[in-house]
Scaffold this motif. Structure first.
Motif, PDB file in Angstrom:
ATOM      1  N   ALA A  37       0.835  -1.206   0.000  1.00  0.00           N
ATOM      2  CA  ALA A  37       0.000   0.000   0.000  1.00  0.00           C
ATOM      3  C   ALA A  37       0.870   1.255   0.000  1.00  0.00           C
ATOM      4  N   ALA A  38       1.925   1.254   0.806  1.00  0.00           N
ATOM      5  CA  ALA A  38       2.825   2.411   0.841  1.00  0.00           C
ATOM      6  C   ALA A  38       3.543   2.570  -0.491  1.00  0.00           C
ATOM      7  N   ALA A  39       3.980   1.468  -1.080  1.00  0.00           N
ATOM      8  CA  ALA A  39       4.655   1.537  -2.381  1.00  0.00           C
ATOM      9  C   ALA A  39       3.712   2.098  -3.434  1.00  0.00           C
ATOM     10  N   LYS A  40       2.469   1.632  -3.420  1.00  0.00           N
ATOM     11  CA  LYS A  40       1.478   2.120  -4.403  1.00  0.00           C
ATOM     12  C   LYS A  40       1.211   3.617  -4.221  1.00  0.00           C
ATOM     13  N   LYS A  41       1.230   4.060  -2.974  1.00  0.00           N
ATOM     14  CA  LYS A  41       0.954   5.468  -2.680  1.00  0.00           C
ATOM     15  C   LYS A  41       2.124   6.385  -3.048  1.00  0.00           C
ATOM     16  N   TYR A  42       3.365   5.950  -2.760  1.00  0.00           N
ATOM     17  CA  TYR A  42       4.506   6.845  -2.881  1.00  0.00           C
ATOM     18  C   TYR A  42       5.414   6.601  -4.082  1.00  0.00           C
ATOM     19  N   ILE A  43       5.357   5.420  -4.678  1.00  0.00           N
ATOM     20  CA  ILE A  43       6.195   5.145  -5.853  1.00  0.00           C
ATOM     21  C   ILE A  43       5.329   5.336  -7.092  1.00  0.00           C
ATOM     22  N   LEU A  44       5.584   6.393  -7.805  1.00  0.00           N
ATOM     23  CA  LEU A  44       4.753   6.779  -8.948  1.00  0.00           C
ATOM     24  C   LEU A  44       5.546   6.596 -10.244  1.00  0.00           C
ATOM     25  N   PRO A  45       5.345   5.461 -10.923  1.00  0.00           N
ATOM     26  CA  PRO A  45       6.111   5.185 -12.140  1.00  0.00           C
ATOM     27  C   PRO A  45       6.028   6.294 -13.185  1.00  0.00           C
ATOM     28  N   GLU A  46       4.875   6.950 -13.292  1.00  0.00           N
ATOM     29  CA  GLU A  46       4.720   8.003 -14.299  1.00  0.00           C
ATOM     30  C   GLU A  46       5.575   9.227 -14.001  1.00  0.00           C
ATOM     31  N   LYS A  47       6.108   9.315 -12.791  1.00  0.00           N
ATOM     32  CA  LYS A  47       6.978  10.442 -12.428  1.00  0.00           C
ATOM     33  C   LYS A  47       8.448  10.043 -12.326  1.00  0.00           C
ATOM     34  N   MET A  48       8.745   8.792 -12.642  1.00  0.00           N
ATOM     35  CA  MET A  48      10.127   8.313 -12.545  1.00  0.00           C
ATOM     36  C   MET A  48      10.915   8.669 -13.790  1.00  0.00           C
ATOM     37  N   THR A  49      12.203   8.794 -13.593  1.00  0.00           N
ATOM     38  CA  THR A  49      13.127   9.031 -14.688  1.00  0.00           C
ATOM     39  C   THR A  49      14.164   7.922 -14.674  1.00  0.00           C
ATOM     40  N   ILE A  50      14.405   7.340 -15.834  1.00  0.00           N
ATOM     41  CA  ILE A  50      15.426   6.307 -15.952  1.00  0.00           C
ATOM     42  C   ILE A  50      16.652   6.951 -16.579  1.00  0.00           C
ATOM     43  N   VAL A  51      17.789   6.805 -15.919  1.00  0.00           N
ATOM     44  CA  VAL A  51      19.046   7.338 -16.429  1.00  0.00           C
ATOM     45  C   VAL A  51      19.932   6.151 -16.798  1.00  0.00           C
ATOM     46  N   VAL A  52      20.382   6.140 -18.040  1.00  0.00           N
ATOM     47  CA  VAL A  52      21.204   5.039 -18.524  1.00  0.00           C
ATOM     48  C   VAL A  52      22.474   5.611 -19.128  1.00  0.00           C
ATOM     49  N   VAL A  53      23.590   4.987 -18.802  1.00  0.00           N
ATOM     50  CA  VAL A  53      24.874   5.396 -19.351  1.00  0.00           C
ATOM     51  C   VAL A  53      25.464   4.193 -20.052  1.00  0.00           C
ATOM     52  N   GLY A  54      25.879   4.385 -21.276  1.00  0.00           N
ATOM     53  CA  GLY A  54      26.490   3.276 -22.002  1.00  0.00           C
ATOM     54  C   GLY A  54      26.521   3.543 -23.491  1.00  0.00           C
ATOM     55  N   ASP A  55      26.974   2.554 -24.215  1.00  0.00           N
ATOM     56  CA  ASP A  55      27.075   2.623 -25.664  1.00  0.00           C
ATOM     57  C   ASP A  55      25.676   2.457 -26.269  1.00  0.00           C
ATOM     58  N   LYS A  56      25.172   3.512 -26.889  1.00  0.00           N
ATOM     59  CA  LYS A  56      23.812   3.521 -27.418  1.00  0.00           C
ATOM     60  C   LYS A  56      23.572   2.355 -28.371  1.00  0.00           C
ATOM     61  N   SER A  57      24.543   2.042 -29.194  1.00  0.00           N
ATOM     62  CA  SER A  57      24.358   0.965 -30.169  1.00  0.00           C
ATOM     63  C   SER A  57      24.192  -0.394 -29.496  1.00  0.00           C
ATOM     64  N   LYS A  58      24.672  -0.530 -28.280  1.00  0.00           N
ATOM     65  CA  LYS A  58      24.586  -1.811 -27.583  1.00  0.00           C
ATOM     66  C   LYS A  58      23.372  -1.924 -26.663  1.00  0.00           C
ATOM     67  N   ILE A  59      22.811  -0.794 -26.245  1.00  0.00           N
ATOM     68  CA  ILE A  59      21.738  -0.863 -25.245  1.00  0.00           C
ATOM     69  C   ILE A  59      20.389  -0.326 -25.707  1.00  0.00           C
ATOM     70  N   SER A  60      20.324   0.375 -26.820  1.00  0.00           N
ATOM     71  CA  SER A  60      19.058   0.996 -27.214  1.00  0.00           C
ATOM     72  C   SER A  60      17.944  -0.023 -27.436  1.00  0.00           C
ATOM     73  N   GLU A  61      18.268  -1.209 -27.942  1.00  0.00           N
ATOM     74  CA  GLU A  61      17.233  -2.233 -28.153  1.00  0.00           C
ATOM     75  C   GLU A  61      16.659  -2.705 -26.810  1.00  0.00           C
ATOM     76  N   GLN A  62      17.519  -2.839 -25.811  1.00  0.00           N
ATOM     77  CA  GLN A  62      17.062  -3.263 -24.484  1.00  0.00           C
ATOM     78  C   GLN A  62      16.213  -2.195 -23.802  1.00  0.00           C
ATOM     79  N   LEU A  63      16.429  -0.932 -24.176  1.00  0.00           N
ATOM     80  CA  LEU A  63      15.697   0.169 -23.564  1.00  0.00           C
ATOM     81  C   LEU A  63      14.380   0.468 -24.264  1.00  0.00           C
ATOM     82  N   ALA A  64      14.170  -0.097 -25.433  1.00  0.00           N
ATOM     83  CA  ALA A  64      12.968   0.183 -26.224  1.00  0.00           C
ATOM     84  C   ALA A  64      11.664   0.053 -25.432  1.00  0.00           C
TER      85      ALA A  64
END
Length: 72
Positions: A37-64
């Motif tokens: 219940a607390a996770a549902k209340k306070y963790i809001l996926p629509e407001k999250m930001t994912i930060v990824v560092v790496g070689d775009k050619s190697k990871i972009s398919e996994q991030l799709a």
């Protein structure tokens, strides 16, 4: 039994170490339903930001699945 690192972090808050035991008891008493219940209340996926560092050619398919279009 708390680890030394955890106790050190707690002490940096300036709170009495005695409060740590009380917090530990309270956390241990939580039910799965209460945690979810607390996770549902306070963790809001629509407001999250994912930060990824790496070689775009190697990871972009996994991030799709996480972005409509890969970063440029």
């Amino acid at each position: 039994m708390p680890t030394a690192n955890l106790v050190n972090s707690w002490m940096l808050t300036g709170l009495p170490i005695e409060d740590f035991d009380e917090l530990e008891r309270k956390v241990d008493s939580l039910t799965v339903e209460q945690v979810n219940a607390a996770a549902k209340k306070y963790i809001l996926p629509e407001k999250m930001t994912i930060v990824v560092v790496g070689d775009k050619s190697k990871i972009s398919e996994q991030l799709a699945p996480f972005a409509p279009e890969p970063p440029k």
